[in-house]
Design an enzyme around this catalytic site. Sequence first.
Site, PDB file in Angstrom:
ATOM      1  N   CYS A  17     -19.558   5.707  14.864  1.00  0.00           N
ATOM      2  CA  CYS A  17     -18.413   6.629  14.710  1.00  0.00           C
ATOM      3  C   CYS A  17     -17.843   6.489  13.299  1.00  0.00           C
ATOM      4  O   CYS A  17     -17.519   7.475  12.632  1.00  0.00           O
ATOM      5  CB  CYS A  17     -17.305   6.312  15.712  1.00  0.00           C
ATOM      6  SG  CYS A  17     -17.798   6.468  17.415  1.00  0.00           S
ATOM      7  N   CYS A  82      18.456  32.679   2.686  1.00  0.00           N
ATOM      8  CA  CYS A  82      17.529  33.789   2.436  1.00  0.00           C
ATOM      9  C   CYS A  82      16.100  33.269   2.535  1.00  0.00           C
ATOM     10  O   CYS A  82      15.860  32.087   2.712  1.00  0.00           O
ATOM     11  CB  CYS A  82      17.741  34.370   1.050  1.00  0.00           C
ATOM     12  SG  CYS A  82      17.390  33.182  -0.249  1.00  0.00           S
ATOM     13  N   ASP A 519      -7.511  39.010  36.255  1.00  0.00           N
ATOM     14  CA  ASP A 519      -8.380  38.285  37.168  1.00  0.00           C
ATOM     15  C   ASP A 519      -7.968  38.735  38.564  1.00  0.00           C
ATOM     16  O   ASP A 519      -6.774  38.948  38.813  1.00  0.00           O
ATOM     17  CB  ASP A 519      -8.157  36.780  36.999  1.00  0.00           C
ATOM     18  CG  ASP A 519      -9.012  35.991  37.954  1.00  0.00           C
ATOM     19  OD1 ASP A 519     -10.222  36.226  37.976  1.00  0.00           O
ATOM     20  OD2 ASP A 519      -8.450  35.169  38.702  1.00  0.00           O
ATOM     21  N   ASP A 717      -4.530  32.824  36.228  1.00  0.00           N
ATOM     22  CA  ASP A 717      -3.764  31.597  36.404  1.00  0.00           C
ATOM     23  C   ASP A 717      -4.212  30.635  35.328  1.00  0.00           C
ATOM     24  O   ASP A 717      -5.345  30.650  34.883  1.00  0.00           O
ATOM     25  CB  ASP A 717      -3.849  31.037  37.827  1.00  0.00           C
ATOM     26  CG  ASP A 717      -5.160  30.392  38.130  1.00  0.00           C
ATOM     27  OD1 ASP A 717      -5.473  29.393  37.469  1.00  0.00           O
ATOM     28  OD2 ASP A 717      -5.873  30.885  39.015  1.00  0.00           O
ATOM     29  N   ASP A 721      -8.482  29.956  34.726  1.00  0.00           N
ATOM     30  CA  ASP A 721      -8.915  30.968  33.774  1.00  0.00           C
ATOM     31  C   ASP A 721      -8.673  30.531  32.329  1.00  0.00           C
ATOM     32  O   ASP A 721      -8.672  31.370  31.433  1.00  0.00           O
ATOM     33  CB  ASP A 721      -8.168  32.282  34.050  1.00  0.00           C
ATOM     34  CG  ASP A 721      -8.434  32.775  35.455  1.00  0.00           C
ATOM     35  OD1 ASP A 721      -9.561  32.601  35.933  1.00  0.00           O
ATOM     36  OD2 ASP A 721      -7.507  33.322  36.079  1.00  0.00           O
TER      37      ASP A 721
END
Lengths: 854, 74
Positions: A17, A82, A519, A717, A721
């Site tokens: 790693c 601003c 869905d 949901d 999904d």
Amino acid sequence: MSRRLSLPVEGMSCASCVANVEAALKGLPGVREVRVNLATEQATVEYDPTRVTLQDLRKAVEEIGYGLRTATTYLHVTGMSCASCVETVRRALAELPGVLDVSVNLSTETARVDYLPGTVTVREMLAAVRDVGYGAEEKLEGGAALDREQEARRREIHRQGRNLLVATPLALLVMLGTFQPYGVLSRLVPEFLHNKLLLFALTTPLVVGPGAQFFVHSFRGLRRGATDMNLLYATGIGAAYLIAVVNTFWPASGFGGPQATFYEAAALLTWFILLGRYLEAVTRGRASEAIRRLMRLQPRRARVLRDDREVEVSVDEVEVGDLLVVRPGEQVPVDGVVVEGYSAVDQSMITGESIPVEKKPGDEVLGGTLNKTGSFTFRATRVGRETALAQIIRLVEEAQTSKAPIQRLADLVAGRFIFWVHVLALATFLFWYFVGYDLWFSPQTRLMLTPYTLSGASAVGFAVLVSVAVLVISCPCAVGLATPAAMMAGTGKAAEYGILFKGADAVEAASKVQVVVFDKTGTLTKGSPSVTDVVAQGLPEEEVLRWAAVAEKRSEHPLGEAIVRAAQERGLSPEDPEEFEALPGKGVAARRRGRQVLLGNRTFMAEQGISLDGLARAAEELEAQGKTAMFVAVDGHAVGVVAVADTLRETTPVAVRELRAMGIRVAMLTGDNRRTAQAIATQLGMDTVLAEVLPGDKAAEIQRLQAQGYRVAMVGDGINDAPALAQADVGIAMGAGTDVAKETGHVVLVKDDLLDVVAAIQVARATMGLVKQNLFWAFAYNTAAIPLAFGILYPFVHQIVSPELAAVLMATSSLSVTLNTQRMRRYVPPVRRRYRAEEVPAPPGAAAPVPVGR
Amino acid sequence: MPQHPWDGKASTVAAVLYLGLSLLAAFVFVALAALKGETSWSARLIGGVWVFFLTTIILMPVVIPWVRKHAEGR
């Protein structure tokens, strides 16, 4: 040029790693040296910040599967007025080593900073902001934040009010003195007030007193190379004042002659700007009303049961597991589950539902809601930052701090504006001095709104006056306010209806949606299917249902739960299978006591080589009735069909009709076969049906629509999904209930109401409409006013814009933007004007069976 | 707050640069005004001061970050 940073890397577990991370970082251009330490999980990088950014380093690490540990903090920044201030603060923070991303919001006075912990501290961030001339404090949460915010607002209103109180009589006297010789004032105002020395004595304290803030502020910024709107004010006021002083003591110096004073220009300019600051301080708080209203909902005290005694404690002391008592009329202090008692609770402040919800043992209650009738005891399940209310506040705050793409563009323009305004002022001065004065100057020249002529104005005096008008008139404050003010109003309004936008970009994207994909199961339908028919072949019906229930016993799919529930209701006790495998979109396979059970659709049975003779016709008939038919096979033989159906939500047909009326195409996404899916779609008036879609392919279907050039919203949901919601231009997670922060998607709907999808798009469209109107007013003002100040009309009318008129025009622009935004407070999404959730009539066929996809 | 590398000497360098350039712009203005036929010294002076002032404001946000970048690079 080089910079050295230690990046906190996550996910490294071995030497390889380390090598991967090193290689990824070293591969970037501009990275000179990398040393990765596995034990400390740090990567020390020496890099050239002009060639590679911190974001590039982060991306390189993330692309190979690791992460950088990041943290986010919110700062409360005061003194910004601003878009240039926003840019100055953003740059001051972004330049700190270790800062990944900065988003500054003028309206909420908040800076959100994503950074690498360990490389930069919050104290350094606060110091960086203070160093460029603004006030900064770490933003608190909950009640403390509300207290501090209110206190800061009160202080600012008080400060600007005091300035205005000092400035008003002085400015009034200067104005009366200046205009004393003219019209009716010559009889009403004593002559001595026109004395220039008196006017000098009255204007000086005004400029060095209440007006000093502009000079101090711009000087602090300039020291660090930062310019903002205060610089324009300071230049305008300073120049007008100096011209007046020079004209008083050296009347022949060419600034209009002895009759011209200019004190009124310095005094009125200061007064108008102070008035603007005061109004801004008063109205800015109103812009974040949505947040404050939510914060006010947070209860401060709680009644906790300790040793069977009720003890009143601060809500901060409540812990998960504590038993709390709530009496009629009291607020529920934290989230929890009712253990004793019965009551009706008004949850409208969180869900938008206007009818109180009944609560009995086992029901969930939400902190911040209002107990109406009875008393109850509940066990705390979520406290502090974890409560639904705290999550909603955080989400709304984040949305209001984020920036829409349109706002980034406006900020960029406004951020560079001050620089170019000064360039323009210099060019104006040079033009009128070297060219314009000789060509067009007339002794009849007047400053607009002033009675005296500038007959004695020399070229240099005239050119300075015109360039001062350009400076004052060009303030981009309206541009800076236009988008964030509208976004705050829009996201706040949406929150009132339980619609939570996760960012300003979500609002912008939702306003542009062309296709809404729903869905089917659990979204268009209630998501609670039940078994309607069992057809048996060679076995008794009960046996077929029992085998189906055995196969589904370990399934967590609503369809499986319906079958198991049906078996239990008929007194069957389905046994646990020894082996179980779910095949998404097809069915399930299980083994019990050596016997193999399969439950699934035609495709699945065909793949398993199972003949459906005798059952196929029965299944077709069930499907024609809008039911989902599943075949049951035991040991390789089809033994029956189990039909399951769901029912549409009451609001589904209305929501589809409303969306289509808005010109949006509506599509349904389902795993059902094409024939039954088409039957439902026709019944609902859907434009498109995406049938036989496996759960894993939902995102690809969304992508396909996007490839056709549509901007797509996906409604589903948030858990099942998630990939499709993420793929869509706008992912709308429905029925989040109380755990909104965990939901995926760009928009989270607290309630299970499809009309909120329509309302979300309507609020987004209204908000973006407001943004565009505001930007129009802001830019139209600058586009029209700057040429006017430059003197484009001077050759024809021989009048130039006076600095005080420039200030009036500038204030008008800001005021038009603020007032236009206030209209959002009364906005009600048209769909909510027509229907309230509880009033939607059940449409014909809404209770008809609907197939259930797997 | 840690001492930034651009604090101290670098800010002096930046100040010398933008003030020097602004002064130059003011002198150029005075010279051009004289060429134009401006006879009043007070007008030349006022114009020169105004040019110096505006040029300083224009140059400060340009020069300071530029010098800061170079100071960091060393």
